[in-house]
Design an enzyme around this catalytic site. Structure first.
Site, mmCIF file in Angstrom:
data_model
loop_
_atom_site.group_PDB
_atom_site.id
_atom_site.type_symbol
_atom_site.label_atom_id
_atom_site.label_comp_id
_atom_site.label_asym_id
_atom_site.label_seq_id
_atom_site.Cartn_x
_atom_site.Cartn_y
_atom_site.Cartn_z
ATOM 1 C CD GLU A 77 -34.552 13.202 -6.833
ATOM 2 O OE1 GLU A 77 -33.830 12.225 -6.582
ATOM 3 O OE2 GLU A 77 -34.336 14.341 -6.387
ATOM 4 C CD GLU A 90 -29.192 14.819 -4.533
ATOM 5 O OE1 GLU A 90 -29.981 15.727 -4.846
ATOM 6 O OE2 GLU A 90 -29.483 13.612 -4.612
#
Length: 277
Positions: A257, A159
């Site tokens: 998140e 990511e």
């Protein structure tokens, strides 16, 4: 724009128990997630930066999930000392043995829990190590990790991350280039984790990335910006982005998140997420 995704039901999402419910000890967070209405969770590496926790510690973690009755849908590989500023160990020369040992423990947890998604934070550019050296270490480590979790049907995720200048993968294309390099070695089970918050904060045109890459996303995580709070606390059109990703072939799930106190973290689920005009 329509979607079959229910934006206001906790059970639609995966809850990240490393950014939320942090007022509680790690081993109590799965139950707290269940109590808040979630049945799916994900964690960063939950063992205080230790790449090789004891069997008892691993058993305790797995038991906490089983007692709560939640599914583990995502787990990070060991990422170093996150509290101390580390952001992954994949590209850190000299940490290969610890990373390899960690991969075996991650695979065990995945086998025991059914978890299939494993996030490998790349790591910071480090003094005394050239970018080329670090990138070579990273590709080798990612191949190792992907080969290992392939045995349990798992996928390695890479990511882009914001908030750390020395982290080299800042935009979607940065992470996608790493994935492509690993895939060039006949590795198929690796993909980009599209974290809409990090991408937006780092200046990515998230809508354009969704248009071209949604079907290739390995996973989506969300938080609003500015602030990294719950959906509706910032200015990002998260609902539109999620809808469009599904329309264009994204077949995964949506993970929360964001960072917010436990008392207010889930109030937004009781009403439609407000989006900017």
């Amino acid at each position: 724009m329509t979607s079959t995704f229910d934006f206001t039901t906790a059970d639609s999402y995966i809850l990240n128990c490393s950014t939320l419910l942090t007022e509680l000890p790690v081993m109590e967070r799965a139950q707290a997630a269940k109590d808040a209405g979630f049945s799916q969770v994900e964690f960063w590496w939950p063992f205080d930066g230790n790449p090789t926790p004891s069997q008892d510690e691993v058993d305790e973690f797995v038991a906490s999930l089983e007692r709560a009755g939640v599914e583990l849908k995502g787990l990070n590989f060991w990422a170093g000392n996150m509290a101390g500023g580390d952001r992954g160990m994949v590209s850190i020369k000299g940490a290969e043995a610890d990373f390899a040992a960690n991969v075996e423990i991650v695979k065990e947890i995945g086998k025991r829990t059914g978890c299939k998604a494993f996030n490998a934070l790349y790591g910071l550019r480090t003094e005394g190590q050239t970018p080329q050296e670090q990138d070579e270490v990273a590709i080798a480590n990612l191949r190792l990790a992907a080969d290992a979790v392939a045995e349990i049907g798992g996928t390695v995720l890479v990511e882009p991350v914001s908030g750390a200048d020395a982290y080299p993968l800042k935009k979607y294309t940065d992470a996608a280039e790493v994935v492509a390099k690993v895939r060039a070695h006949d590795v198929e089970n690796i993909a980009v984790l599209a974290d809409f918050f990090h991408m937006a904060v780092n200046g990515d045109d998230v809508a354009a990335v969704i248009e071209s890459e949604a079907a290739n996303f390995g996973h989506i995580q969300i938080a609003d910006a500015a602030g990294r709070g719950a959906p509706g606390t910032g200015e990002l059109p998260l609902e539109d982005w999620i809808n469009r990703a599904f329309e264009l072939g994204y077949a995964g799930q949506i993970a929360l998140e964001y960072k917010q106190d436990r008392e207010t973290a889930f109030a937004w689920l009781n009403a439609s997420v407000e989006q900017p005009a």
